[in-house]
Design a protein around this motif. Sequence first.
Motif, PDB file in Angstrom:
ATOM      1  N   ASP A 186       6.714   7.524  -0.791  1.00 54.29           N
ATOM      2  CA  ASP A 186       5.947   7.178   0.409  1.00 54.29           C
ATOM      3  C   ASP A 186       6.923   7.431   1.561  1.00 54.29           C
ATOM      4  OD1 ASP A 186       5.166   5.637   2.660  1.00 54.29           O
ATOM      5  OD2 ASP A 186       3.795   4.497   1.375  1.00 54.29           O
ATOM      6  N   THR A 187       6.720   8.504   2.308  1.00 52.09           N
ATOM      7  CA  THR A 187       7.707   8.946   3.304  1.00 52.09           C
ATOM      8  C   THR A 187       8.048   7.817   4.292  1.00 52.09           C
ATOM      9  OG1 THR A 187       6.520  11.023   3.178  1.00 52.09           O
ATOM     10  CG2 THR A 187       8.248  10.877   4.843  1.00 52.09           C
ATOM     11  N   GLU A 188       6.991   7.168   4.790  1.00 52.76           N
ATOM     12  CA  GLU A 188       7.203   6.157   5.823  1.00 52.76           C
ATOM     13  C   GLU A 188       8.064   4.993   5.311  1.00 52.76           C
ATOM     14  OE1 GLU A 188       4.334   3.508   8.449  1.00 52.76           O
ATOM     15  OE2 GLU A 188       3.468   5.459   7.899  1.00 52.76           O
ATOM     16  N   GLN A 203       0.872  -1.191   0.000  1.00 51.51           N
ATOM     17  CA  GLN A 203       0.000   0.000   0.000  1.00 51.51           C
ATOM     18  C   GLN A 203       0.896   1.224   0.000  1.00 51.51           C
ATOM     19  OE1 GLN A 203      -3.553  -0.261   0.330  1.00 51.51           O
ATOM     20  NE2 GLN A 203      -3.276  -2.463   0.122  1.00 51.51           N
ATOM     21  N   LEU A 204       1.031   1.847  -1.146  1.00 52.00           N
ATOM     22  CA  LEU A 204       1.925   3.005  -1.219  1.00 52.00           C
ATOM     23  C   LEU A 204       1.127   4.292  -1.022  1.00 52.00           C
ATOM     24  CD1 LEU A 204       4.304   2.187  -4.198  1.00 52.00           C
ATOM     25  CD2 LEU A 204       4.880   2.269  -1.780  1.00 52.00           C
ATOM     26  N   ASN A 205       1.726   5.145  -0.254  1.00 56.00           N
ATOM     27  CA  ASN A 205       1.088   6.446  -0.037  1.00 56.00           C
ATOM     28  C   ASN A 205       2.023   7.497  -0.631  1.00 56.00           C
ATOM     29  OD1 ASN A 205      -0.398   8.572   0.930  1.00 56.00           O
ATOM     30  ND2 ASN A 205       0.368   8.407   3.034  1.00 56.00           N
ATOM     31  N   ILE A 206       2.062   7.523  -1.959  1.00 55.36           N
ATOM     32  CA  ILE A 206       3.030   8.409  -2.634  1.00 55.36           C
ATOM     33  C   ILE A 206       2.544   9.848  -2.505  1.00 55.36           C
ATOM     34  CG2 ILE A 206       4.091   9.007  -4.850  1.00 55.36           C
ATOM     35  CD1 ILE A 206       4.992   6.282  -4.593  1.00 55.36           C
ATOM     36  N   GLN A 207       3.443  10.657  -2.040  1.00 52.22           N
ATOM     37  CA  GLN A 207       3.118  12.086  -1.901  1.00 52.22           C
ATOM     38  C   GLN A 207       4.388  12.898  -2.070  1.00 52.22           C
ATOM     39  OE1 GLN A 207       1.494  12.084   2.043  1.00 52.22           O
ATOM     40  NE2 GLN A 207       3.481  11.695   2.951  1.00 52.22           N
ATOM     41  N   ARG A 208       4.219  14.182  -2.018  1.00 53.11           N
ATOM     42  CA  ARG A 208       5.376  15.059  -2.137  1.00 53.11           C
ATOM     43  C   ARG A 208       6.067  15.096  -0.778  1.00 53.11           C
ATOM     44  NH1 ARG A 208       6.210  20.036  -5.065  1.00 53.11           N
ATOM     45  NH2 ARG A 208       7.492  21.391  -3.757  1.00 53.11           N
ATOM     46  N   SER A 209       7.281  14.588  -0.717  1.00 48.27           N
ATOM     47  CA  SER A 209       7.971  14.644   0.583  1.00 48.27           C
ATOM     48  C   SER A 209       9.382  15.189   0.390  1.00 48.27           C
ATOM     49  CB  SER A 209       8.008  13.269   1.225  1.00 48.27           C
ATOM     50  OG  SER A 209       8.177  12.272   0.267  1.00 48.27           O
ATOM     51  N   THR A 210       9.886  15.801   1.433  1.00 53.80           N
ATOM     52  CA  THR A 210      11.228  16.389   1.284  1.00 53.80           C
ATOM     53  C   THR A 210      12.259  15.388   1.788  1.00 53.80           C
ATOM     54  OG1 THR A 210      11.285  17.357   3.461  1.00 53.80           O
ATOM     55  CG2 THR A 210      10.303  18.706   1.724  1.00 53.80           C
ATOM     56  N   PRO A 211      13.446  15.394   1.172  1.00 54.83           N
ATOM     57  CA  PRO A 211      14.501  14.490   1.621  1.00 54.83           C
ATOM     58  C   PRO A 211      14.876  14.753   3.086  1.00 54.83           C
ATOM     59  CG  PRO A 211      15.057  15.442  -0.501  1.00 54.83           C
ATOM     60  CD  PRO A 211      13.832  16.147  -0.034  1.00 54.83           C
ATOM     61  N   TYR A 212      14.762  16.004   3.532  1.00 54.47           N
ATOM     62  CA  TYR A 212      15.143  16.352   4.918  1.00 54.47           C
ATOM     63  C   TYR A 212      14.234  15.640   5.906  1.00 54.47           C
ATOM     64  CZ  TYR A 212      17.432  19.957   2.207  1.00 54.47           C
ATOM     65  OH  TYR A 212      18.161  20.606   1.278  1.00 54.47           O
ATOM     66  N   GLU A 213      12.924  15.588   5.522  1.00 54.47           N
ATOM     67  CA  GLU A 213      11.935  14.937   6.373  1.00 54.47           C
ATOM     68  C   GLU A 213      12.305  13.454   6.562  1.00 54.47           C
ATOM     69  OE1 GLU A 213       7.086  14.408   5.828  1.00 54.47           O
ATOM     70  OE2 GLU A 213       8.270  15.459   4.328  1.00 54.47           O
ATOM     71  N   ILE A 214      12.631  12.801   5.443  1.00 59.06           N
ATOM     72  CA  ILE A 214      12.973  11.367   5.472  1.00 59.06           C
ATOM     73  C   ILE A 214      14.241  11.156   6.296  1.00 59.06           C
ATOM     74  CG2 ILE A 214      13.640   9.390   4.006  1.00 59.06           C
ATOM     75  CD1 ILE A 214      11.954  10.766   1.758  1.00 59.06           C
ATOM     76  N   LEU A 215      15.208  12.048   6.076  1.00 50.76           N
ATOM     77  CA  LEU A 215      16.488  11.958   6.787  1.00 50.76           C
ATOM     78  C   LEU A 215      16.284  12.097   8.295  1.00 50.76           C
ATOM     79  CD1 LEU A 215      19.657  11.999   6.659  1.00 50.76           C
ATOM     80  CD2 LEU A 215      19.480  14.475   6.546  1.00 50.76           C
ATOM     81  N   HIS A 216      15.510  13.076   8.663  1.00 49.36           N
ATOM     82  CA  HIS A 216      15.267  13.330  10.089  1.00 49.36           C
ATOM     83  C   HIS A 216      14.614  12.109  10.746  1.00 49.36           C
ATOM     84  CE1 HIS A 216      14.416  15.547  13.709  1.00 49.36           C
ATOM     85  NE2 HIS A 216      13.109  15.169  13.608  1.00 49.36           N
ATOM     86  N   TRP A 267      11.799   3.893   6.148  1.00 47.96           N
ATOM     87  CA  TRP A 267      12.038   2.517   6.618  1.00 47.96           C
ATOM     88  C   TRP A 267      13.280   1.932   5.917  1.00 47.96           C
ATOM     89  CZ3 TRP A 267      12.701  -2.447   5.191  1.00 47.96           C
ATOM     90  CH2 TRP A 267      12.430  -3.454   6.140  1.00 47.96           C
ATOM     91  N   VAL A 268      13.382   2.220   4.625  1.00 49.76           N
ATOM     92  CA  VAL A 268      14.539   1.722   3.856  1.00 49.76           C
ATOM     93  C   VAL A 268      15.827   2.359   4.383  1.00 49.76           C
ATOM     94  CG1 VAL A 268      15.613   1.610   1.554  1.00 49.76           C
ATOM     95  CG2 VAL A 268      13.142   1.295   1.786  1.00 49.76           C
ATOM     96  N   LEU A 269      15.765   3.686   4.589  1.00 52.87           N
ATOM     97  CA  LEU A 269      16.960   4.391   5.082  1.00 52.87           C
ATOM     98  C   LEU A 269      17.339   3.879   6.477  1.00 52.87           C
ATOM     99  CD1 LEU A 269      18.879   6.549   4.053  1.00 52.87           C
ATOM    100  CD2 LEU A 269      17.492   8.282   5.176  1.00 52.87           C
ATOM    101  N   ILE A 270      16.316   3.640   7.305  1.00 52.18           N
ATOM    102  CA  ILE A 270      16.575   3.096   8.656  1.00 52.18           C
ATOM    103  C   ILE A 270      17.248   1.723   8.532  1.00 52.18           C
ATOM    104  CG2 ILE A 270      15.480   2.222  10.772  1.00 52.18           C
ATOM    105  CD1 ILE A 270      13.299   4.386  10.342  1.00 52.18           C
TER     106      ILE A 270
END
Length: 579
Positions: free
Chosen positions: A470-472, A426-439, A476-479
């Motif tokens: 999908d920010t979450e 279930q993808l929740n594709i949206q506009r997300s910033t790389p900083y948000e994902i990094l944080h 998760w991948v980065l984590i």
Amino acid sequence: MKIRTKLTLGVGLLFILITLLTFVGARYINALKNDTENILEANYITLEYARDMLMALDEVTADSTAMNILEENLEKQQANITEIGEREATRQLLGHFKMLQANRAEESVHLLIRKDIAEIMRLNMEAIQRKSNVAKQTAASATIWVATTGTLCFLIAFTLLINLPGNIANPIRALTDSIKRIAANDYSQRVYFEDHSEFGELALSFNTMAEKLEEYNNSNLSKLLFEKKRIETLINNMHDPVIGLDENKKILFANDEALKVTGLKPEQLIGQQAQDVSLMNDLLRSLVKDLVLTESTDTQSKKQPIKIFADNKESYFEKEIIDIAIVPTGEKEKRQIGHVIVLKNITPFKELDFAKTNFIATISHELKTPISSIKMSLQLLENQQTGAINEEQKQLIDSIKEDSRRLLKITGELLNLSQVETGNIQLNIQRSTPYEILHYATEAVKTQATQKKIDIQTDVPENLPAVKADTEKTAWVLINFLTNAINYSPEQSRITIRINQTDKHVNFSVSDQGKGIEKRYKDKIFDKYFQVPGSNKSGTGLGLAISKEFIEAQNGSIGVESEIGMGSTFYFNLAVVEG
Ligand code: ADP
């Protein structure tokens, strides 16, 4: 008649005729010679004696020696009496000669002697005449006999000349033609020679041989046909669909199962070009795709099972393409002669796999709530809301906390895996910033890093564009990258997170100073449950596989660059939001 007899008879007859001709010729020549000799000896000499006696008679009166010559020739004549009447004439001459001896000059005696000699001469001349006629007759019959025998010889020789060569050559030619046809696989050839010559026997043997060859050929053919039928039945009785193609991609055979799954009739498939059938049949297109598009590098599609709806049920098949190569008789090099496509029915395994995935999903979902409540209870204990705890109890609580964290990670991964396996991401594709994902990611691994005294550095420029993600799941991948980096790095090392923009993508990477990954495992670590042998970390082998699915579901790409002893850099990139 046998050739040998024919030749013996022909040549023998000629031989006899030549001998006969020689004999007849010699006989008549001899007869002619005798006739001539007879004339000479019997009559011509008598005429000579008569002439000498006449001449001596003329000289008798004057010359006394003439009397002697006369007597001498008379004696010779007496010894050479050959004709009838000659003896009397000679006796009469002798009587008159005696009268002449008594009186040489008596003219009347002269006259009588002349008459006697004339009589003798007449007798002999008549004999010459008669004998000459006999010789003539001998010559005539010699001519007839020689001519007859000669003509006969000529006729026989001529007949042999016309017939004998053909008699021998014709059957040989007929045999040669038949042998040539048999050599060209026309075993129905037979030869017939009417006579009973050696060729008749040869034809008989030849026909027997041709019959046996025909029988052998037919039995071989029926054997081959039987074997062909056996193989066809074997292929037809296979439970897996099988399709055979030649080297030009023409479909040679397809078993009943193949016809069932493609939904085609035999005439629509067999004998057709695979490319042509692909145009109207989706399944066949996906089957022969790799063959028609030469050197296809689409390894992904080869691995994917093919889902087919046939017989009112869904079945799963795994495609296997077997290249058929042979070494032709008398050659050394292998030659490709076609391909066989086998579809292995993996539906039972798929069903088991589904059951397993459902089981995992249910279990992990059911485990999540009690683990979360354990974590909450631990929180309460840690905050000493239920009373004071000593140092030992605190350590126990920390250990339980770590275990429940790991348990939660595992259950989370298993849940994600069940989503991936059922195709239910279930993808929740949206506009997300790389900083948000990094944080989000750095916050999640902070404590873990601190525990191992690992320094997490970031190299992130300002003004990075937003990404479609999908920010979450991306976090998760980065984590997962960061947790792995922490797990597989020594204490007090450094981990660097880099984010940069390349054209229309934003690239995220995590570099560590760990032991690195061997080249041969670089692709495999993204497979489910794979762990590099010897890495004794208590993971599941699922993190990178799920990461790959998450990133690829967002149309991004994922990978690793690593060298043994030099650390690893895991990266993924995502598309920039346009406009
Ligand atoms: P897990 O970490 O749970 O075993 P992953 O899918 O995350 O599963 O990783 C698969 C394997 O890849 C690991 O078992 C490990 O051997 C190897 N690996 C992953 N990240 C690193 C890293 N940063 N350095 C060295 N090896 C790694």
